[in-house]
Design an enzyme around this catalytic site. Structure first.
Site, short mmCIF file in Angstrom:
data_model
loop_
_atom_site.label_atom_id
_atom_site.label_comp_id
_atom_site.label_asym_id
_atom_site.label_seq_id
_atom_site.Cartn_x
_atom_site.Cartn_y
_atom_site.Cartn_z
N ALA A 213 1.44 6.41 3.97
CA ALA A 213 1.15 8.20 4.59
C ALA A 213 2.10 8.70 5.61
O ALA A 213 2.30 8.14 6.35
CB ALA A 213 -0.54 8.32 4.96
N ASN B 194 -9.81 6.19 9.58
CA ASN B 194 -9.56 5.35 8.45
C ASN B 194 -9.18 6.44 6.79
O ASN B 194 -9.54 5.94 5.75
CB ASN B 194 -10.51 4.37 7.86
N ASP C 264 -17.47 2.91 6.58
CA ASP C 264 -16.87 2.46 7.44
C ASP C 264 -15.94 4.17 7.83
O ASP C 264 -14.90 3.60 7.53
CB ASP C 264 -15.74 1.61 7.99
N LEU D 8 0.56 -1.13 -0.03
CA LEU D 8 -0.12 0.42 -0.54
C LEU D 8 0.81 1.08 0.05
O LEU D 8 1.80 1.55 0.35
CB LEU D 8 -0.87 0.39 1.30
C1 FH3 Z 1 -5.98 4.56 7.86
C2 FH3 Z 1 -5.26 3.33 8.29
O1 FH3 Z 1 -5.67 2.08 7.42
N1 FH3 Z 1 -4.97 2.86 9.48
C3 FH3 Z 1 -4.60 1.42 9.54
C4 FH3 Z 1 -2.77 1.04 9.39
C5 FH3 Z 1 -2.00 1.48 10.18
C6 FH3 Z 1 -1.50 1.80 10.00
N2 FH3 Z 1 -1.18 2.23 8.63
C7 FH3 Z 1 -0.81 2.60 7.10
C8 FH3 Z 1 -0.72 2.98 6.37
CL1 FH3 Z 1 -1.88 1.29 5.83
C9 FH3 Z 1 0.22 3.64 5.31
N3 FH3 Z 1 0.81 4.67 5.80
C10 FH3 Z 1 0.71 4.46 6.57
N4 FH3 Z 1 1.45 5.02 7.73
C11 FH3 Z 1 1.38 5.25 8.68
C12 FH3 Z 1 1.76 6.35 10.25
C13 FH3 Z 1 2.57 7.44 10.01
N5 FH3 Z 1 3.03 7.81 10.94
C14 FH3 Z 1 3.79 9.38 10.86
N6 FH3 Z 1 2.18 7.38 11.39
C15 FH3 Z 1 1.49 6.39 10.67
C16 FH3 Z 1 0.97 5.59 12.51
N7 FH3 Z 1 0.46 4.49 9.05
C17 FH3 Z 1 0.29 3.82 7.85
C18 FH3 Z 1 -2.70 2.05 8.39
#
Ligand code: FH3
Length: 269
Positions: free
Chosen positions: A95, A145, A140, A92
């Site tokens: 972010a 999310n 959801d 994926l």
């Molecule tokens: C919206 C969602 O799908 N949340 C559940 C998954 C947790 C981490 N996932 C990430 C996914 Cl799927 C993609 N990018 C991310 N970046 C982060 C993140 C960045 N920081 C600084 N802190 C975090 C936490 N997390 C992700 C998705």
């Protein structure tokens, strides 16, 4: 050595694993870097045993199916998947700023100003409109999310509950009820207007800092939803009041369309 080595097939060997990012609907997400290109991505690791235990194999297949076909600037990019005997790996988009819930809690009053919230809602509404045009409902939508990217870009992720419309599939009431619309509480058949309702709930939460029907227990939340029992702090703008009141309507036929939402003064401002 793999039995049938497929050069096009991705495998864990292609990646250097980074830090743990959190857990999504089905599994744990790690930062990863592809060795050759140094490309950074998020790798969601899902245990097949867990999937079978919770009979979620269908939901995962649906999530992969949906992510493969949905391409939109405000929907997380899906690069593909690979699997071993025990696990499925989803590749994926990463972010950098994490999810919207975390970002909101970092704001000064743990909420966004109306201009910022309106910008976020506009992007998410465009993504929802695109999903509806592809006959997909998310079901959801909530700050957890939605993922945040540097230049003020926000993207929907985690399609664990998405389905093709129309659907009266029961959503097991796990997780927060705050975003549930009346027709889903009464297990009536529902369609893509459930996502319209959640846009209203999301807008309220981003501006006020808490969801409109938040309560100490589930029954109170359900009652407040069914009686449309919520108030606005007095510092909210009249455009904002008008925007949310227009969406949080019992009768889903009275809720605005996606286009009407995007043309609302609170969004266009
Ligand atoms: C919206 C969602 O799908 N949340 C559940 C998954 C947790 C981490 N996932 C990430 C996914 Cl799927 C993609 N990018 C991310 N970046 C982060 C993140 C960045 N920081 C600084 N802190 C975090 C936490 N997390 C992700 C998705």
């Amino acid at each position: 050595v793999d039995k049938e080595f497929d050069p096009n097939q991705w495998s864990l060997r292609n990646f250097e694993m980074g830090r743990y990012l959190g857990n999504g609907k089905f599994g744990h997400v790690y930062l990863a870097r592809e060795r050759e290109s140094k490309f950074i991505l998020a790798l969601k690791v899902i245990s097949k045993r867990q999937l079978n235990l919770c009979q979620l194999t269908g939901s995962l297949t649906r999530e992969v199916e949906i992510l493969t076909h949905l391409k939109h600037p405000n929907i997380i990019s899906f690069y593909g998947f690979f699997q071993t005997e025990k696990r499925v790996y989803l590749m994926l988009e990463w972010a950098p700023l994490g999810d919207l819930y975390g970002l909101m809690k970092k704001q000064q009053n743990k909420r966004f100003n109306e201009k910022m919230a309106s910008n976020i809602i506009k992007q998410i509404t465009m993504a929802i409109g695109y999903m509806h045009s592809m006959n997909v409902i998310h079901r959801d939508l909530k700050p957890e999310n939605i993922l945040c990217f540097n230049d003020d870009v926000f993207k929907i992720s985690d399609f664990g509950w998405s389905v093709h419309t129309p659907s009266n599939r029961r959503k097991t009431l796990c997780g927060t009820l705050d975003y549930l619309c009346p027709e889903m509480i009464n297990y009536q058949s529902h369609d893509n207007r459930v996502d319209v309702w959640t846009i209203g709930v999301l807008a309220y939460e981003l501006v006020v800092g808490r969801p409109p029907f938040e309560s100490h227990n589930e029954n109170d939340t359900k009652r407040k939803i069914q009686h449309l029992q919520y108030q606005f702090p007095q510092w909210c703008s009249s455009d904002f009041l008008n925007f949310v009141k227009g969406i949080l309507q019992h009768d889903c036929n009275k809720r605005p369309t996606i286009q009407q939402i995007l043309n609302h003064p609170w969004i266009v401002q």
